[in-house]
Write a protein that holds these residues in place. Structure first.
Motif, PDB file in Angstrom:
ATOM      1  N   ASN A 161      42.113  22.409 -77.076  1.00 35.56           N
ATOM      2  CA  ASN A 161      42.556  21.067 -77.451  1.00 35.56           C
ATOM      3  C   ASN A 161      42.146  20.701 -78.870  1.00 35.56           C
ATOM      4  N   ALA A 162      40.973  21.169 -79.279  1.00 33.09           N
ATOM      5  CA  ALA A 162      40.462  20.814 -80.604  1.00 33.09           C
ATOM      6  C   ALA A 162      41.142  21.611 -81.710  1.00 33.09           C
ATOM      7  N   GLU A 163      41.442  22.883 -81.439  1.00 31.77           N
ATOM      8  CA  GLU A 163      41.814  23.794 -82.524  1.00 31.77           C
ATOM      9  C   GLU A 163      43.262  24.257 -82.501  1.00 31.77           C
ATOM     10  N   THR A 164      44.063  23.805 -81.551  1.00 33.67           N
ATOM     11  CA  THR A 164      45.482  24.172 -81.537  1.00 33.67           C
ATOM     12  C   THR A 164      46.334  22.919 -81.432  1.00 33.67           C
ATOM     13  N   VAL A 214      45.666  33.227 -76.157  1.00 32.70           N
ATOM     14  CA  VAL A 214      46.604  32.100 -76.165  1.00 32.70           C
ATOM     15  C   VAL A 214      47.333  32.030 -77.507  1.00 32.70           C
ATOM     16  N   LYS A 215      46.598  32.252 -78.600  1.00 38.64           N
ATOM     17  CA  LYS A 215      47.224  32.239 -79.922  1.00 38.64           C
ATOM     18  C   LYS A 215      48.250  33.360 -80.060  1.00 38.64           C
ATOM     19  N   LYS A 217      50.267  23.766 -72.824  1.00 39.52           N
ATOM     20  CA  LYS A 217      51.647  23.569 -73.253  1.00 39.52           C
ATOM     21  C   LYS A 217      51.683  23.694 -74.766  1.00 39.52           C
ATOM     22  N   ASN A 218      52.372  24.715 -75.231  1.00 41.43           N
ATOM     23  CA  ASN A 218      52.467  24.893 -76.672  1.00 41.43           C
ATOM     24  C   ASN A 218      53.390  23.838 -77.264  1.00 41.43           C
ATOM     25  N   VAL A 258      53.308  14.786 -80.743  1.00 48.23           N
ATOM     26  CA  VAL A 258      52.364  15.863 -81.060  1.00 48.23           C
ATOM     27  C   VAL A 258      51.427  15.417 -82.182  1.00 48.23           C
ATOM     28  N   LYS A 259      50.142  15.535 -81.927  1.00 51.70           N
ATOM     29  CA  LYS A 259      49.145  15.217 -82.941  1.00 51.70           C
ATOM     30  C   LYS A 259      48.851  16.476 -83.753  1.00 51.70           C
TER      31      LYS A 259
END
Length: 851
Positions: A484-487, A610-611, A722-723, A731-732
């Motif tokens: 949540n923080a980095e993507t 995930v990335k 969810k990408n 989207v933030k």
């Protein structure tokens, strides 16, 4: 100089264009040593008249130049000293040029130095006689000269510097060695300079004034003077002789710059420990309250003292936990934090465990099974994280202090937390879950595919399922927070009720698409009647649902390049990826001690996976879950932690469960009917030891176990990622908090001053921490102060808790009140300047006294 060189040099002077108000050129050639007295008679220059000035013709020469011929160019050769007061031609000399033909004159002329600096160049003639040294001096391209500038430039050449700077000279000298007789730069200065001048500038710039001088005492002087800015001098009486009386801020800035240099800090770190021993810093700090030196960072022992203070306070059961956390966070921005980072981390998580213990000082409450399950996933699981993180740090720095803390940690976690939690949970299971293994409102692991994955397949959507063996719920929480923080994507976490027994073969089967799950008399788990163990069997089961499916190991994906991944997953709709880092390490007696390190590694691997799915495979629906959790404790189990298995017909017996067809009361065990977990035509029952007890078993390790019914084993994480793409509605974007100056004052009148800063946003999802360095600089970018670091990672809603007050010290320099100086705020990760705020500096005389 030979005659040809002189002719050329003089002709160049006469060929220069006339200056404003100049009608002709007059040059006085002073040859004090009479080297060219015989050559002057034959000497000629184009369009220049040549005369010889003696003691007896001064009046005539003045009349000639001023009255008889005021328009011709003249070269006046003389052996006289033209600088004496009683000189008929004194005023003529002033508006004319003076030429010298010796080596020193050539240097003065070549460097465009005033002849008044002749004695300085003469003093260092040996330095200038070397072509390479002279070339380096020239390369500085100084616009003007005085004695100080020349001497600093000479020292800078001898120290191989690119620019003349005494701060760099001093650091270069000290960096070599603190042993004067072996210091190569001092040796160079003794040969080609004046060593007394070096010590003179050490006194002028840094207040170092001792009868007996040495590099060692100079470094101690600099370090102690810098330290005195953070601690009141009343506490430093024993070392007051090392504290500068004037220009104290220069010492602070010098030490600060060296200490924070990206490469040179290594030598500084070695030297500063020598100073600690020399001044007996541990004894000094004994008499100083912790609040008086908690901001200091010059000496590594300061961190040791703070660490011992917190550790001893915990051992003495002093419950000032908020203050300990603030201290630890404060030290993170200090120079030596990295050296003690593991100890600080271990302390931090010990304090957090104490805070949790204090919060539940009346005991962890009993309750119904669903209430305890929910409390675990919302609140209690953090103790598992604290315990895990403590040992990650402990294993990096296994010292005596941490061994003492370890005893507290083991008590809090094993004997209190796990003791109470597992006891209450066991009672709830016995009362409510032995006949029906389910909880109201909680998804059973067996329903994962039909409830979560099948809807995607029915819609023709592509879905990725990552199953990480033994990914305990609390580790899943950490992974979700990082995603949540980095993507840009959104990651939610929920939980499922894991199967019982909580073992890989049953947990993996439960996550597959199925109509039935069962266990045969050999203990094999069957899915729709098929064997389900191993990748090929699982792949076959997936293909039974849809041909566009694949089962693959994480490592195989990692070994592919981007093109290989796209080719492998081309056209695939249902992708199961199996990851095994935690269980592979924990499930072996020889490696179970590395379980928590494996958990750290697993989080990094899953984040990277995930990335890969997002970037290389354009995956948008990604689920991360586990087959089961685990129990792990570092402390060796006592005999009372193990129970002997009672005689019964056993299909399978492991540390945390027994599979049997018999149903009976067994002391210390909870019997659970498996009919709600598997088809159970053979009517199996599973016996799980109460609490965290293990069955006495031969073989594998017993500190890392699973298979039982503890919350740590059966609360299974389910991460739903969810990408999202930048620009999509709602989207933030990922950004960092800002660190802004809040002080309104833009005029500095004191060499030591304070400024306040504010972290503009709290750290939360998509709003990440930012670390900055802050300092004062001039228009050319030269750093004029110490550098302060701010770690903006505060999560509080209260603005007051996101403020920072910092102290700065300016170098003792002649500041121009009409010039603009700048406060620079620079992001440490990117090196990008985030703010450049103009200031004026008007110190007057106060900089010498640090008022």
């Amino acid at each position: 100089m030979n005659l040809t060189q002189i002719t050329s040099a003089l002709q160049d002077i006469f060929n220069e264009p006339l200056e404003d108000g100049e009608l002709r050129k007059i040059v006085f050639w002073v040859d004090r040593d009479q080297e060219f007295i015989e050559d002057i008679q034959q000497f000629t220059l184009e369009d220049v008249k040549i005369e010889t000035l003696t003691e007896n013709n001064q009046f005539y020469m003045k009349y000639l130049l001023e009255e008889e011929d005021p328009t011709s160019n003249y070269l006046i050769y003389t052996n006289l000293d033209l600088e004496i007061e009683h000189n008929w031609l004194a005023d003529t000399v002033l508006y004319s040029k003076t030429f010298y033909a010796d080596r020193i004159s050539l240097i003065l002329n070549d460097l465009r130095m005033d002849s008044s600096l002749r004695p300085v160049i003469k003093k260092y003639e040996k330095f200038f006689n070397n072509k390479e040294r002279y070339r380096k001096f020239q390369a500085f391209q100084m616009d003007s000269y005085n004695e100080e500038m020349i001497e600093i430039a000479i020292m800078s050449v001898l120290c191989n510097l690119k620019t003349p700077d005494f701060e760099e000279v001093l650091k270069t000298v000290l960096m070599d060695t603190l042993e004067d007789e072996n210091n190569k730069y001092l040796t160079q200065m003794e040969k080609f300079f004046d060593i007394d001048a070096f010590w003179k500038y050490a006194a002028e710039y840094y207040g170092y004034e001792r009868e007996t001088k040495s590099l060692k005492t100079l470094f101690i002087h600099l370090a102690v003077t810098a330290f005195s800015h953070s601690v009141k001098e009343e506490y430093l009486a024993d070392i007051k002789d090392y504290i500068a009386v004037r220009n104290r801020t220069n010492a602070l800035v010098f030490i600060d710059h060296w200490m924070h240099h990206k490469a040179d800090y290594v030598v500084f770190n070695d030297y500063i420990e020598l100073v600690e021993r020399e001044i007996q810093l541990p004894q000094i700090l004994l008499s100083i309250p912790i609040d008086e030196f908690k901001q200091a960072e010059i000496f590594p022992y300061i961190d040791k003292a703070i660490i011992m203070y917190i550790a001893n306070s915990l051992l003495e059961k002093l419950e000032d936990f908020e203050e300990y956390i603030k201290l630890i966070k404060l030290r993170r921005a200090k120079h030596f934090y990295e050296r003690f980072a593991a100890v600080y981390e271990a302390l931090y998580y010990t304090v957090k465990m104490h805070e949790f213990y204090k919060e539940y000082s009346l005991g962890i409450p009993t309750g119904q099974a669903i209430d305890m399950f929910n409390a675990y996933q919302t609140k209690y699981h953090v103790m598992d994280t604290y315990y895990r993180k403590f040992y990650v740090a402990y294993d990096q720095e296994n010292n005596e202090l941490l061994k003492k803390l370890k005893e507290q940690v083991e008590y809090l976690y094993i004997h209190w937390y796990m003791g109470e939690l597992s006891s209450h949970w066991t009672q709830a299971v016995k009362s409510e879950m032995t006949e029906q293994w389910s909880l109201p409102g909680v998804l059973n692991q067996q329903k994962f595919y039909s409830s979560i994955i099948a809807p995607h397949i029915y819609k023709g959507e592509r879905v990725f399922v990552i199953i990480s063996d033994a990914l305990r719920y609390e580790i899943g929480v950490e992974l979700a927070e990082r995603l949540n923080a980095e993507t840009i994507g959104i990651c939610e976490i929920q939980s499922m009720l894991g199967v019982i027994p909580s073992v890989t073969k049953l947990g993996m089967a439960a996550l597959l698409p199925h109509k039935t799950i069962d266990i045969n008399e050999s203990g094999q788990v069957l899915v729709n009647g098929q064997v389900s163990s191993g990748l090929e069997h699982r792949k076959s089961i997936l293909e039974g649902v849809t041909e566009d499916s694949i089962a693959i190991y994480y490592q195989d994906i990692l070994n592919m390049n981007k093109a290989g991944r796209r080719e492998t997953f081309k056209g695939k709709k249902l992708i199961y990826i199996y990851h095994d880092t935690i269980d592979a390490v924990g499930d072996k007696a020889t490696t179970e001690i590395y379980t928590f390190d494996a958990a750290e590694k697993a989080v990094n691997q899953l984040y990277d996976l995930v990335k890969i799915i997002r970037d290389d495979l354009s995956g948008t629906n990604i689920y991360i879950t586990a087959d089961h959790g685990f129990l792990y404790q570092r402390e060796p189990l006592q005999e009372s932690d193990k129970i002997i298995k009672e005689p019964m017909e056993m299909i399978e017996a492991k540390s945390r469960y027994i599979l049997s067809k018999e149903k009976k009361e067994v002391s210390g065990q909870t019997c659970i009917d498996l009919s709600s977990v598997i088809r159970n035509e053979l009517q199996f029952f599973v016996y799980v030891p109460n609490g965290t007890i293990r069955n006495r078993n031969q073989g594998s390790g017993i500190n890392f176990v699973h298979g039982g019914a503890s919350l740590q084993e059966i609360v299974v994480p389910l991460l739903i990622f969810k990408n999202k793409r930048a620009g999509q509605k709602g989207v933030k974007s990922i950004s960092k908090v800002d660190i802004r100056l809040t002080s309104t004052m833009r005029r500095i009148t004191n060499s030591i001053f304070h400024l306040s800063f504010f972290q503009t946003e709290k750290v939360e999802e998509k709003m990440n921490p930012r670390t900055v360095i802050i300092y004062m600089a001039d228009e050319e970018g030269n750093i004029l102060s110490n550098e302060e670091r701010v770690i903006g990672d505060r999560t509080s809603d209260d603005p007051a808790e996101r403020t920072f007050k910092l102290q700065f010290a300016l170098k003792s320099l002649p500041y121009d009140r009409n010039k603009t100086y700048y406060l620079i705020i620079k992001d440490m990760e990117t090196g990008i300047m985030t703010e450049k705020i103009p200031f004026s500096i008007n110190l007057g005389i106060v900089s010498d006294f640090d008022f």
